[in-house]
Design an enzyme around this catalytic site. Structure first.
Site, short mmCIF file in Angstrom:
data_model
loop_
_atom_site.label_atom_id
_atom_site.label_comp_id
_atom_site.label_asym_id
_atom_site.label_seq_id
_atom_site.Cartn_x
_atom_site.Cartn_y
_atom_site.Cartn_z
N GLY A 182 -2.09 -5.60 -6.44
CA GLY A 182 -3.31 -5.66 -7.39
C GLY A 182 -3.22 -6.78 -8.18
N TYR A 189 3.06 4.14 8.04
CA TYR A 189 2.42 4.37 6.90
C TYR A 189 1.58 5.81 7.17
CZ TYR A 189 -1.87 3.85 4.08
OH TYR A 189 -3.00 4.09 2.96
#
Ligand code: UDP
Length: 348
Positions: free
Chosen positions: A36, A149
């Site tokens: 981010g 994942y």
């Protein structure tokens, strides 16, 4: 309401924060800035109803502290992107399992309503056209890093289900299918921002595998209002909900659309999965959602086409600013600060 958003400075998180601040909520955003970027929140930087905290969901105490007194928690923080999962597998597994456990446990303790972002990767190699939430997972080997994942997110979903059933937590799980749009980075593998960047640079677009694999891309601005709506929908409690578009496109078809929209003469180049991702990578050949449940629960009906998505990503990367319709109400912007910015806390 008092709201916590984890992964607030990420791609989807930053759009959600804009939406929530614009709706009048007091938002605390948590982000470790691993993928981010504070820049993603430029439109709300310094807003009096936004506090941005630098730190990790692996920091159990910090998560507990920030969750205290919150009415809503949106858990979007995760290690995502095929290159991250390949290169930092261990860190990704830890973040996606232990970090989520901290958030789920804290939300339960605080009595907050919780939304947890899972993934359409849950379905693995199930290539049914129109995957519904009850469909089976077709799991690849856990020894192939790509599937780690989906394994971690599956554990997260089971954890949430158990907290809802055994501990009375109010939670909803969402499974986004290839959410794309402005601010998504191509650095971690996502195909749309990669193709647009390559096209704008006049480079060939790198098509991995045959290019016949099918995806449905959904604009982030169609997805974000559904996140907020699902969290307010009583009937969504304890459910997992698909969010995506039904417009199918092959990856080679996507490349052709990006070339046409940018006017690039760079063409495409095909690359094997081995060259692109290294050994042990498996792709899924088709991933198409059935979003009837989201439509029933909150009237979910994406309106933006693939052409709209590509145009918005081109505008974003060409630095033409934020396209209209971000849902952000204009607010005062005093010299607000990023609380705790700097070295992220709690990163091992
Ligand atoms: N892909 C590609 N070229 C790139 C990046 C990705 O052909 O430069 C392919 C990738 O192998 C996959 C599809 O595009 O088949 C979508 O990849 P992405 O990582 O965006 O999302 P996924 O659906 O794999 O989670």
């Amino acid at each position: 309401m008092k709201v916590l958003v984890t992964g607030a400075a990420g791609f989807i998180g930053s759009h959600l924060v804009e939406n929530l601040v614009g709706a009048g909520h007091h938002v605390t955003g948590l982000d470790d800035f691993s993928t981010g970027r504070p820049d993603n929140l430029a439109a709300v930087a310094g807003h009096p109803r936004l506090t941005l905290v630098g730190g990790s969901i692996l920091d159990r105490e910090l998560v507990r502290e920030l969750t205290g007194g919150c009415h809503r928690v949106y858990h979007l923080a995760a290690a995502v992107g095929s290159f991250i999962i390949r290169d930092r597998t261990l860190e990704a597994i830890r973040t996606n399992i232990h970090g989520t456990e901290h958030v789920v446990d804290s939300a339960a303790g605080a009595g907050a309503r919780l939304l947890v972002a899972s993934t359409s990767e849950i379905y693995g190699k199930n290539d049914k056209v129109g995957l519904t939430e009850d469909d089976d997972r077709v799991a690849g080997s856990p020894l192939k890093s790509r599937w780690s994942y989906a394994e971690a997110k599956a554990i997260d979903e089971s954890l949430v289900e158990a907290y809802v059933r055994e501990r009375g937590l109010w939670a909803v799980i969402v499974r986004p299918f290839n959410t794309v749009g402005p601010r998504q980075s191509g650095r971690y593998g996502m195909v749309v921002p990669r193709f647009v960047r390559q096209a704008l640079a006049g480079e060939p677009l790198t098509v991995f595998g045959t290019g016949e694999q099918i995806r449905c891309f959904c604009h982030v601005r169609d997805v974000v209002p559904a996140l907020a709506a699902l969290t307010e929908c009583d009937a969504a409690r304890g459910r997992a909900v698909n969010l995506g578009s039904s417009q199918q496109v092959s990856i080679a078809g996507l490349a052709r659309e990006v070339l046409a929209a940018t006017g690039s003469g760079g063409g495409m180049v095909s690359s094997s999965y081995l060259a692109a991702y290294g050994p042990g990578y498996e792709d899924m050949m088709r991933r198409v959602p059935d979003c009837s449940l989201a439509r029933e629960l909150v009237g979910f009906a994406p309106t933006r086409t693939l052409a709209d998505i590509i145009a918005d990503v081109i505008a974003d990367q060409a630095g033409q600013g934020t396209p209209a319709g971000s849902g952000l109400a204009a607010g005062p912007r005093p010299a607000g600060q990023v609380a705790g910015a700097g070295p992220p806390r709690g990163i091992p």
